[in-house]
Design a protein around this motif. Structure first.
Motif, PDB file in Angstrom:
ATOM      1  N   VAL A 142     -46.755 -49.726  46.681  1.00  0.00           N
ATOM      2  CA  VAL A 142     -46.041 -49.783  45.400  1.00  0.00           C
ATOM      3  C   VAL A 142     -45.742 -48.381  44.896  1.00  0.00           C
ATOM      4  O   VAL A 142     -44.632 -48.096  44.433  1.00  0.00           O
ATOM      5  CB  VAL A 142     -46.862 -50.581  44.370  1.00  0.00           C
ATOM      6  CG1 VAL A 142     -46.254 -50.446  42.976  1.00  0.00           C
ATOM      7  CG2 VAL A 142     -46.923 -52.050  44.766  1.00  0.00           C
ATOM      8  N   ARG A 143     -46.706 -47.476  45.004  1.00  0.00           N
ATOM      9  CA  ARG A 143     -46.479 -46.108  44.529  1.00  0.00           C
ATOM     10  C   ARG A 143     -45.368 -45.432  45.322  1.00  0.00           C
ATOM     11  O   ARG A 143     -44.478 -44.787  44.749  1.00  0.00           O
ATOM     12  CB  ARG A 143     -47.774 -45.291  44.637  1.00  0.00           C
ATOM     13  CG  ARG A 143     -48.831 -45.658  43.611  1.00  0.00           C
ATOM     14  CD  ARG A 143     -49.929 -44.594  43.558  1.00  0.00           C
ATOM     15  NE  ARG A 143     -50.627 -44.464  44.837  1.00  0.00           N
ATOM     16  CZ  ARG A 143     -51.691 -45.174  45.186  1.00  0.00           C
ATOM     17  NH1 ARG A 143     -52.184 -46.074  44.354  1.00  0.00           N
ATOM     18  NH2 ARG A 143     -52.280 -44.978  46.357  1.00  0.00           N
ATOM     19  N   ALA A 144     -45.399 -45.588  46.645  1.00  0.00           N
ATOM     20  CA  ALA A 144     -44.374 -44.955  47.480  1.00  0.00           C
ATOM     21  C   ALA A 144     -43.002 -45.548  47.210  1.00  0.00           C
ATOM     22  O   ALA A 144     -42.003 -44.823  47.111  1.00  0.00           O
ATOM     23  CB  ALA A 144     -44.742 -45.117  48.960  1.00  0.00           C
ATOM     24  N   ALA A 145     -42.931 -46.868  47.083  1.00  0.00           N
ATOM     25  CA  ALA A 145     -41.644 -47.514  46.833  1.00  0.00           C
ATOM     26  C   ALA A 145     -41.114 -47.154  45.448  1.00  0.00           C
ATOM     27  O   ALA A 145     -39.916 -46.881  45.281  1.00  0.00           O
ATOM     28  CB  ALA A 145     -41.787 -49.030  46.969  1.00  0.00           C
ATOM     29  N   ALA A 146     -41.980 -47.136  44.439  1.00  0.00           N
ATOM     30  CA  ALA A 146     -41.543 -46.806  43.082  1.00  0.00           C
ATOM     31  C   ALA A 146     -40.990 -45.387  43.022  1.00  0.00           C
ATOM     32  O   ALA A 146     -39.980 -45.124  42.355  1.00  0.00           O
ATOM     33  CB  ALA A 146     -42.702 -46.974  42.096  1.00  0.00           C
ATOM     34  N   ALA A 147     -41.634 -44.465  43.738  1.00  0.00           N
ATOM     35  CA  ALA A 147     -41.132 -43.091  43.755  1.00  0.00           C
ATOM     36  C   ALA A 147     -39.764 -43.013  44.413  1.00  0.00           C
ATOM     37  O   ALA A 147     -38.860 -42.307  43.943  1.00  0.00           O
ATOM     38  CB  ALA A 147     -42.132 -42.192  44.475  1.00  0.00           C
ATOM     39  N   ALA A 148     -39.580 -43.758  45.506  1.00  0.00           N
ATOM     40  CA  ALA A 148     -38.292 -43.731  46.209  1.00  0.00           C
ATOM     41  C   ALA A 148     -37.185 -44.391  45.400  1.00  0.00           C
ATOM     42  O   ALA A 148     -36.019 -43.996  45.488  1.00  0.00           O
ATOM     43  CB  ALA A 148     -38.439 -44.429  47.564  1.00  0.00           C
ATOM     44  N   LEU A 149     -37.547 -45.395  44.600  1.00  0.00           N
ATOM     45  CA  LEU A 149     -36.543 -46.166  43.862  1.00  0.00           C
ATOM     46  C   LEU A 149     -36.227 -45.591  42.491  1.00  0.00           C
ATOM     47  O   LEU A 149     -35.378 -46.142  41.772  1.00  0.00           O
ATOM     48  CB  LEU A 149     -37.027 -47.613  43.698  1.00  0.00           C
ATOM     49  CG  LEU A 149     -37.214 -48.408  45.001  1.00  0.00           C
ATOM     50  CD1 LEU A 149     -37.856 -49.752  44.723  1.00  0.00           C
ATOM     51  CD2 LEU A 149     -35.874 -48.601  45.693  1.00  0.00           C
ATOM     52  N   ALA A 150     -36.883 -44.530  42.120  1.00  0.00           N
ATOM     53  CA  ALA A 150     -36.621 -43.921  40.811  1.00  0.00           C
ATOM     54  C   ALA A 150     -35.136 -43.573  40.679  1.00  0.00           C
ATOM     55  O   ALA A 150     -34.542 -42.999  41.593  1.00  0.00           O
ATOM     56  CB  ALA A 150     -37.476 -42.671  40.637  1.00  0.00           C
ATOM     57  N   GLY A 151     -34.541 -43.941  39.576  1.00  0.00           N
ATOM     58  CA  GLY A 151     -33.125 -43.665  39.360  1.00  0.00           C
ATOM     59  C   GLY A 151     -32.211 -44.807  39.763  1.00  0.00           C
ATOM     60  O   GLY A 151     -31.003 -44.744  39.535  1.00  0.00           O
ATOM     61  N   HIS A 152     -32.747 -45.856  40.343  1.00  0.00           N
ATOM     62  CA  HIS A 152     -31.955 -47.035  40.699  1.00  0.00           C
ATOM     63  C   HIS A 152     -32.134 -48.091  39.607  1.00  0.00           C
ATOM     64  O   HIS A 152     -33.225 -48.630  39.427  1.00  0.00           O
ATOM     65  CB  HIS A 152     -32.385 -47.589  42.055  1.00  0.00           C
ATOM     66  CG  HIS A 152     -32.072 -46.672  43.197  1.00  0.00           C
ATOM     67  ND1 HIS A 152     -32.853 -45.574  43.502  1.00  0.00           N
ATOM     68  CD2 HIS A 152     -31.063 -46.684  44.105  1.00  0.00           C
ATOM     69  CE1 HIS A 152     -32.343 -44.946  44.552  1.00  0.00           C
ATOM     70  NE2 HIS A 152     -31.254 -45.596  44.937  1.00  0.00           N
ATOM     71  N   GLU A 153     -31.052 -48.362  38.897  1.00  0.00           N
ATOM     72  CA  GLU A 153     -31.139 -49.283  37.767  1.00  0.00           C
ATOM     73  C   GLU A 153     -31.229 -50.739  38.181  1.00  0.00           C
ATOM     74  O   GLU A 153     -31.714 -51.582  37.419  1.00  0.00           O
ATOM     75  CB  GLU A 153     -29.915 -49.103  36.847  1.00  0.00           C
ATOM     76  CG  GLU A 153     -29.876 -47.752  36.136  1.00  0.00           C
ATOM     77  CD  GLU A 153     -29.183 -46.674  36.968  1.00  0.00           C
ATOM     78  OE1 GLU A 153     -28.904 -46.944  38.154  1.00  0.00           O
ATOM     79  OE2 GLU A 153     -28.937 -45.580  36.437  1.00  0.00           O
ATOM     80  N   VAL A 154     -30.746 -51.062  39.379  1.00  0.00           N
ATOM     81  CA  VAL A 154     -30.784 -52.435  39.876  1.00  0.00           C
ATOM     82  C   VAL A 154     -31.514 -52.442  41.222  1.00  0.00           C
ATOM     83  O   VAL A 154     -31.219 -51.634  42.096  1.00  0.00           O
ATOM     84  CB  VAL A 154     -29.362 -53.011  40.051  1.00  0.00           C
ATOM     85  CG1 VAL A 154     -29.431 -54.452  40.583  1.00  0.00           C
ATOM     86  CG2 VAL A 154     -28.595 -52.969  38.732  1.00  0.00           C
ATOM     87  N   VAL A 155     -32.470 -53.350  41.366  1.00  0.00           N
ATOM     88  CA  VAL A 155     -33.237 -53.481  42.603  1.00  0.00           C
ATOM     89  C   VAL A 155     -33.020 -54.899  43.141  1.00  0.00           C
ATOM     90  O   VAL A 155     -33.326 -55.885  42.465  1.00  0.00           O
ATOM     91  CB  VAL A 155     -34.739 -53.222  42.369  1.00  0.00           C
ATOM     92  CG1 VAL A 155     -35.521 -53.423  43.668  1.00  0.00           C
ATOM     93  CG2 VAL A 155     -34.953 -51.813  41.831  1.00  0.00           C
TER      94      VAL A 155
END
Length: 592
Positions: free
Chosen positions: A52-65
């Motif tokens: 979760v930590r790694a994915a959250a860091a990579a997805l920062a700045g993406h408004e839609v997942v």
């Protein structure tokens, strides 16, 4: 403008056959429509918090997942907490997730629905598509004023460069070429006498009883399908020549496969390996056409590889419950034909990619079924083509006929008796319904088999199956006394290889060492030599062993080659492939 992230989830265990082609195509489609997005391949390791930590860091700045296949709703729930500013969108996939953690739920083709939803979310449309359901107090529902979506045209231009998050999967990636959708095997379980009284819901029941692909099938004339697949092949060879392992998604491609390989030969599209998904009996029935395809493959520098082929079982009773429409003997004949093709067609045919479907345990399995399977597995050498035989269990889903057969017989359970009983969790599949065995002897058999695999690292499963069958037959009503010791083969005394053999091999595998682990915990096991052949065992805890064989270099197909040797290996998992590749690469570098 909302920036979208498309998530492709993979388990940390080996799942090479899930390449999420449609998500790559979706990403490319959105890009062509001017909708900014990235495709993320998220490998979920044993530590969920770290993932979760790694994915959250990579997805920062993406408004839609955006996500589709996920076996752990808890993972998405944790990601939503870590990304409170992102809007999560769930797309219905092969199996429906009852209550997906998301603000929106997309039904139907995501390529058709998502463009309109993304435009709505960025304020460019007055209402979302009708197929996009918003989450509210009453669950997911249509939004007032929503209108049906229309598919916007785009070229075939998939996103071939996903962003990797988490532990990297070993081995080479695959990508899929799409032929015909669904499965042309359409036998209806309602017409199978074994399903009398089973209450199958409308819209399911066609094809194999454990699968959903038979419930729908769309096809085009063979020349049209061949042209479409050839267009995809040209694109991939031009845009991503590093993708050497291509999967042909078509359950019965034999009507055009010969012509496809002939075009690959004429246009010099090789080298690549084409992995085939099909039924065993269809491949056998198409033997003449397939052999002509192999003749073209020799000249085209193409290797044809049976990949996801459903053997499933050798017991006729189990095959009939699976609504499989074939026989155990037909499965035996298919496997024996494969071994002959490997000897005959050299580099044009390989079994190194085999990952054949097999289900040893179902709710109805009997000791006789297990006895039949043990004998056939030995006869056909299936253990070389399919790992984890003793751990293979039916996965039951409410959109498959087999689930409703178990429901009729009262074999659906509230929970699994042991964590290891959940094969969907083990391999990272969508969560399946728990079930129990009808036969208490088989329940004990499966429990002992699981414990034995845990104790010896899942090695020698074919032999352990045979030993357990013999033990249960001998025990009769005293079967409860059978334990792990009855499954495990007697420990053979470890024989030291001749010193000159060890010295020669140490030089060939450098910088690897016979006494040190490599490739994520693999180790060298027994070495043996016979005239013209050196056999090397590779071992890793909780994984079936893999065997490399070195023979003098010849003209036939092999896993790898060095200057003087052909290196043979039937690696059935990506972990095995990674270990074998590490050893083969070292040998190729040192054999001068």
């Amino acid at each position: 403008m909302p920036r979208a992230a498309i998530l492709s989830f993979h388990s940390h265990v080996d799942r090479s056959f899930l390449d999420d082609r449609e998500l790559a195509v979706l990403s490319g489609h959105l890009t062509q429509l001017g909708l900014e997005n990235e495709l993320f391949e998220v490998v979920v390791g044993g530590d969920l918090d770290a993932t979760v930590r790694a994915a959250a860091a990579a997805l920062a700045g993406h408004e839609v997942v955006i996500y589709e296949r996920v076996w752990s709703p808890e993972l998405i729930a944790a990601l939503r907490l870590a990304l409170p500013g992102s809007t999560f969108v769930f797309c219905d996939g092969e199996h429906t997730l009852p209550n997906p953690p998301a603000a929106w739920r997309v039904r139907g083709d995501p390529r058709q629905v998502l463009p309109g939803l993304l435009r709505f979310l960025r304020g460019e449309a007055a209402a979302p598509p009708a197929e996009a359901l918003a989450f509210g107090a009453g669950g997911f529902a249509s939004v007032s004023g929503a209108v049906p979506s229309v598919l916007e045209k785009s070229a075939f231009a998939p996103n071939l460069r996903p962003v990797r998050v988490g532990e990297q999967r070993p081995g080479g990636r695959t990508f899929s070429l799409k032929g015909n959708d669904g499965c042309p095997y359409q036998a209806n379980a309602r017409e199978n006498p074994r399903y009398a009284g089973a209450k199958l819901p409308q819209g399911l029941g066609r094809g194999c009883a454990f699968c959903v692909t038979g419930n729908s099938y769309t096809s085009a004339p063979a020349p049209q399908t061949a042209a479409s697949v050839l267009e995809q092949l040209r694109y991939l060879r031009r845009q991503a020549p590093q993708l050497q392992r291509l999967v042909l998604k078509d359950q019965n491609p034999f009507g055009y496969l010969t012509e496809l390989i002939a075009h690959a030969e004429a246009e010099q599209l090789g080298p690549f390996t084409l992995l085939l998904e099909t039924r065993a009996d269809w491949m056998t029935k198409s033997q003449a056409r397939f052999e002509r395809a192999l003749e073209h493959a020799v000249k085209a520098q193409v290797t044809l590889a049976p990949f996801l082929v459903g053997i499933e079982n050798f017991s006729q009773a189990e095959l009939d419950r699976f609504n499989k429409g074939t026989t155990g003997e037909a499965n035996v004949q298919f496997l024996e034909t494969l071994w002959r093709w490997r000897e005959r067609f050299g580099s044009a045919f390989t079994l190194d990619e085999a990952s054949f479907g097999f289900i040893l345990f179902t709710p109805w399995t009997t000791l006789e079924d297990l006895k039949v399977n043990a004998a056939a597995i030995r006869r056909t050498r299936l253990e070389q083509l399919r790992g984890s035989l003793l751990l293979s269990r039916a996965r039951l889903y409410p959109d498959t006929a087999l689930y409703w057969l178990a429901e009729r017989d009262g074999l659906i359970a509230a929970s699994y008796q042991r964590p290891g009983d959940d094969s969907s969790l083990r391999y990272g599949y969508f969560p399946a319904a728990p079930w129990v065995f009808a036969d208490a002897r088989v329940a004990h058999f499966a429990a002992v088999a699981q414990a034995a695999c845990e104790q010896n690292g899942s090695r020698d499963q074919g032999l352990m199956l045979e030993r357990l069958v013999a033990a249960f037959e001998a025990a009769g009503e005293g079967y409860a006394e059978i334990g792990v010791q009855h499954a495990l083969p007697p420990a053979a005394p470890r024989r030291e290889p001749p010193p000159e053999l060890k010295r020669r091999l140490e030089g060939l595998i450098a910088p690897l060492s016979l006494s040190a682990p490599f490739a994520g915990g693999w180790a060298f096991g027994d070495l043996s030599v016979s005239p013209g052949r050196l056999r090397i065992e590779l071992l890793r805890e909780r994984e079936p062993k893999v065997v490399l064989e070195l023979t003098p270099r010849g003209e036939g197909q092999s896993f790898a080659q060095s200057k003087h040797y052909d290196i043979h290996c039937a690696a059935s998992t990506e972990g095995q492939r990674a270990a074998a590749t590490a050893v083969a690469s070292a040998i190729a570098a040192n054999d001068r």
